[in-house]
Structures are given as structure tokens and as C-alpha cells.
Design an enzyme around this catalytic site. Structure first.
Site, mmCIF file in Angstrom:
data_model
loop_
_atom_site.group_PDB
_atom_site.id
_atom_site.type_symbol
_atom_site.label_atom_id
_atom_site.label_comp_id
_atom_site.label_asym_id
_atom_site.label_seq_id
_atom_site.Cartn_x
_atom_site.Cartn_y
_atom_site.Cartn_z
ATOM 1 N N SER A 179 8.132 38.641 32.505
ATOM 2 C CA SER A 179 7.054 37.911 33.186
ATOM 3 C C SER A 179 5.732 38.136 32.457
ATOM 4 C CB SER A 179 6.927 38.421 34.618
ATOM 5 O OG SER A 179 5.751 37.914 35.205
ATOM 6 N N TYR A 235 6.052 45.540 40.097
ATOM 7 C CA TYR A 235 6.551 44.393 39.316
ATOM 8 C C TYR A 235 5.928 44.413 37.918
ATOM 9 C CZ TYR A 235 8.065 39.582 38.341
ATOM 10 O OH TYR A 235 8.655 38.463 37.787
HETATM 11 N N1 LIG Z 1 10.075 32.243 39.501
HETATM 12 C C1 LIG Z 1 9.063 32.604 38.717
HETATM 13 O O1 LIG Z 1 7.962 32.024 38.761
HETATM 14 C C2 LIG Z 1 9.241 33.710 37.716
HETATM 15 C C3 LIG Z 1 8.179 33.963 36.839
HETATM 16 C C4 LIG Z 1 8.320 34.989 35.896
HETATM 17 C C5 LIG Z 1 9.492 35.700 35.847
HETATM 18 N N2 LIG Z 1 10.508 35.433 36.726
HETATM 19 C C6 LIG Z 1 11.743 36.233 36.596
HETATM 20 O O2 LIG Z 1 12.853 35.345 36.573
HETATM 21 C C7 LIG Z 1 14.021 36.047 37.035
HETATM 22 C C8 LIG Z 1 14.761 35.185 38.037
HETATM 23 O O3 LIG Z 1 13.950 35.044 39.190
HETATM 24 P P1 LIG Z 1 13.950 33.751 40.104
HETATM 25 O O4 LIG Z 1 12.600 33.212 40.049
HETATM 26 O O5 LIG Z 1 15.110 32.885 39.806
HETATM 27 O O6 LIG Z 1 14.100 34.442 41.548
HETATM 28 P P2 LIG Z 1 15.239 34.347 42.680
HETATM 29 O O7 LIG Z 1 15.578 32.925 42.953
HETATM 30 O O8 LIG Z 1 14.731 35.183 43.784
HETATM 31 O O9 LIG Z 1 16.509 35.026 41.996
HETATM 32 C C9 LIG Z 1 16.597 36.412 41.795
HETATM 33 C C10 LIG Z 1 18.043 36.737 41.525
HETATM 34 O O10 LIG Z 1 18.165 38.133 41.224
HETATM 35 C C11 LIG Z 1 19.211 38.654 42.019
HETATM 36 N N3 LIG Z 1 19.110 40.106 42.192
HETATM 37 C C12 LIG Z 1 18.126 40.820 42.799
HETATM 38 N N4 LIG Z 1 18.455 42.124 42.777
HETATM 39 C C13 LIG Z 1 19.648 42.226 42.148
HETATM 40 C C14 LIG Z 1 20.506 43.310 41.821
HETATM 41 N N5 LIG Z 1 20.220 44.581 42.155
HETATM 42 N N6 LIG Z 1 21.658 43.036 41.149
HETATM 43 C C15 LIG Z 1 21.969 41.777 40.795
HETATM 44 N N7 LIG Z 1 21.233 40.715 41.125
HETATM 45 C C16 LIG Z 1 20.071 40.945 41.781
HETATM 46 C C17 LIG Z 1 19.131 37.883 43.318
HETATM 47 O O11 LIG Z 1 20.319 38.032 44.073
HETATM 48 P P3 LIG Z 1 20.347 37.827 45.690
HETATM 49 O O12 LIG Z 1 20.414 36.356 45.945
HETATM 50 O O13 LIG Z 1 21.579 38.564 46.077
HETATM 51 O O14 LIG Z 1 19.082 38.445 46.221
HETATM 52 C C18 LIG Z 1 18.949 36.478 42.748
HETATM 53 O O15 LIG Z 1 20.182 35.977 42.308
HETATM 54 C C19 LIG Z 1 13.518 37.379 37.598
HETATM 55 O O16 LIG Z 1 13.746 38.398 36.656
HETATM 56 C C20 LIG Z 1 12.019 37.145 37.779
HETATM 57 O O17 LIG Z 1 11.279 38.330 37.710
HETATM 58 C C21 LIG Z 1 10.407 34.455 37.652
#
Ligand SMILES: NC(=O)c1ccc[n+]([C@@H]2O[C@H](COP(=O)([O-])OP(=O)(O)OC[C@H]3O[C@@H](n4cnc5c(N)ncnc54)[C@H](OP(=O)(O)O)[C@@H]3O)[C@@H](O)[C@H]2O)c1
Length: 310
Positions: A179, A235
């Protein structure tokens, strides 16, 4: 002249963590549509089955349970890939945890993120910040520990476990979904900033030291005194540590391409569905990094637009 024998393109195998929803799910879809065998990893079996069902048009997607915070679960996924496919070509560490909740209007989170981005764009100059949304960001010790465990230690655990399978690939790739909030400019603690930004002497142990110091200070209620980030601290520390570890791992494995990438600000559960990008748009940059040709960069952190322009 006899027809030339057409060799089938070599099958490639990719594992995506946290792939039952959000950006990880869309990364699976994009890699599967390229014909790759995709291991869709989900920590919750039921949510994984539902996600697999939503990709039912692909017969090259395989579901496996994986909680990155659970060493036994990581060991099981290693065993599964080894016995079923024999090697791994691409690992995308996507699983993520934001480490905070919002008490009140959830658009507060977007306002904080926008303020951090403005601070970055201004080269570290703070503008007065008065959020319009009513509420507060709640960061508990438990939430912060889970965040660090998932985003930093979890990614590292999966990398270490799967290195032997990636070593069997002709073109191993590791993508750490990070991020912009992990940028070093957003780390006010000068000691942590120095350790994480200096490539000289940087090691896994040094990165761990920063993360442990942060957790100790959090337990002792010294976040303000020790000048850790005033909000979204866990974070930011977890992603800054992940970026630094990406560099360390790339030095250790020169044949691999290992990079960290910010996917951009996207509407997923982690952002309370705020942000300009769709999940599919946010998946583009991590997919591009997963498919980097040989000779590409390694050990770097890219923002979405930089990654897409590579
Ligand atoms: N969305 C943004 O704007 C953004 C920006 C910068 C970076 N990111 C990064 O992008 C990545 C994906 O995030 P997202 O936006 O797609 O969020 P999301 O929809 O909340 O997805 C997060 C995923 O991580 C899984 N997870 C959490 N803890 C876990 C664990 N201990 N073991 C295995 N899986 C786990 C969740 O599973 P559950 O469904 O079981 O909770 C879910 O599948 C993350 O690393 C986030 O930090 C996102």
C-alpha cells in the site's frame, strides 16, 4: 517437409492468498483467463467454496484453505501444491487486514487516506486536517496485532514455506500486495524510517526489530511518545515492513522477481467500499507484476500507475 511439432505452452501455477473476495478474487479471475492453473486460497472454507463457484466457468481454478496467520495451514498448502503440481511459478501475497475499525461514519477512513496521500504528494508537508465525517478510527491492540500478523508475518511465512516450490520454476515471481500507506514518508518515527529506508545493512532481522518495537510500544501505550504514525499505525508499519522485506527477499533470491505493489484505492471491504477503483481495476497492477518478463525489476515497491507503465 514435415509439419513442425507445436509444443504446448508450459503450464504455469499461481497461488493467490486472501482470494475469496476483493482484489485477490479479481487477480484469480485475470490469471485464470490467461490459462494459468490458479490456486484460489481462502482462510474460510465456506467463503472459498462460494468464491470458487463464482469462477465456475474456469476449470483451471483450484480452491485450497489458507490462513496465512496459521503455520499449520501454510504447511498444508505447501504439501498440497507439491503433491498436486510439483512446483509453483507465481505467488501473490494479497491477504490483508486494515487493523482498525471506524466508529461512526465509515467515510472517515477515506478522508484519512486522502489526507495521507495529500501529505505524500506535498513531499511530507502537513496541511491542517479536519475530517467532515463524524466518528473516530478505533485501533485496538488485538486489531493491530492481527494486522501485523497478516500483512507482514503472514506474507513472510507464506514466502518462506513456498520458496522451495518456486525454486523449481523457470521464472519465479512473488508479488506482495502492499500500500502507498507503507511509504516511508508516512513513518514519523525517525529510527524506523532510517532502518527501513537504508538498503545498507537492511536484513530480515532489522525489519523484524522495527515491527517488534512498534508492537511493544503499542502494548505500553507509547505510540504517541515514540512517534509512530498517529492513525492507521499498524497498517502503515506492516506495509512499510513488507516493502522492506520485499527488498531483502529479492537480494536473497536473485533468480526471482520479487516486488511489492500498491493496487490503488479500490472499493472493497477493507475500505468500506470507498475509493475510485473497482476491484477488477485494482487487480491490474498486481497481475502485471505477476507476469513480468525475465529481466524485469526486482526488490522494488511500485504504485499502481508505475507498475502499469512498466
Ligand atoms: N482496497 C484498497 O484500496 C487497497 C489499497 C491498497 C492496498 N490494498 C491491499 O490489497 C489487498 C487486498 O485487499 P482488498 O482491498 O481486496 O480487501 P478485502 O476485500 O477485505 O480482502 C482481504 C482478503 O484478505 C483475506 N484475509 C484476511 N486475513 C487473512 C488471513 N489471516 N489469512 C488469509 N486470508 C486473510 C480476507 O479473507 P476473509 O474474507 O476471510 O476476511 C479477504 O479475502 C490487501 O493486502 C490490502 O492491504 C488494498
Amino acid at each position: 517437409m514435415a509439419d513442425a511439432v507445436v509444443q504446448p505452452a508450459k503450464q504455469r501455477y499461481a497461488l493467490i492468498t486472501g482470494a475469496n473476495k476483493g482484489i485477490g478474487f479479481e487477480i484469480c479471475r485475470k490469471l485464470a483467463s490467461q490459462g494459468m492453473v490458479v490456486i484460489l486460497a481462502a482462510r474460510d472454507e465456506r467463503r472459498g467454496i462460494e468464491a470458487r463457484e463464482r469462477l465456475k466457468e474456469f476449470d483451471n481454478v483450484v480452491l485450497h484453505q489458507l490462513d496465512v496467520a496459521d503455520p499449520a495451514s501454510v504447511a498444508a498448502v505447501f504439501k498440497f501444491i507439491k503433491s498436486k503440481f510439483g512446483r509453483l511459478d507465481i505467488l501473490v501475497n494479497n491477504a490483508g487486514n486494515r487493523g482498525v475499525d471506524v466508529d461512526g461514519d465509515v467515510s472517515l477512513l477515506e478522508e484519512y487516506i486522502a489526507a495521507d496521500c495529500a501529505f505524500l504528494v506535498a513531499g511530507g508537508q502537513a496541511e491542517p486536517f479536519h475530517p467532515k465525517a463524524e466518528g473516530k478510527i478505533v485501533e485496538t491492540l488485538k486489531g493491530a496485532e492481527e494486522c501485523i500478523e497478516t500483512n507482514y508475518y503472514g506474507a513472510k511465512r507464506v514466502i518462506k514455506a513456498l520458496i522451495p516450490l518456486l525454486q523449481l520454476s523457470d521464472s519465479p515471481r512473488i508479488v506482495n500486495v502492499s500500500s502507498t500507506l507503507g511509504c516511508i514518508v508516512l513513518q514519523p518515527n525517525e529510527w524506523a524510517k532510517g532502518v527501513l529506508s537504508s538498503k545498507e545493512g537492511l536484513s530480515e532481522e532489522r525489519v523484524d526489530e522495527v515491527v517488534q518495537e512498534f508492537l511493544n510500544d503499542l502494548k505500553e501505550n507509547k505510540v504517541k511518545e515514540k512517534q509512530w504514525p498517529p492513525h492507521l499505525a499498524a497498517y502503515k508499519v506492516s506495509k512499510a515492513a513488507l516493502n522492506a522485506y520485499t527488498w531483502v527477499a529479492a537480494q536473497r533470491h536473485p533468480r526471482f522477481l520479487i516486488n511489492a505493489v500498491c493496487p490503488g484505492f479500490a472499493r472493497t471491504d477493507i475500505t468500506y467500499n470507498h475509493g475510485p477503483l473497482s476491484e477488477a481495476e485494482a487487480a491490474e497492477a498486481p497481475v502485471k507484476m505477476a507476469l513480468l518478463p525475465d529481466g524485469g525489476p526486482s526488490g522494488s515497491f511500485f504504485h499502481r500507475s508505475e507498475a502499469l507503465s512498466l
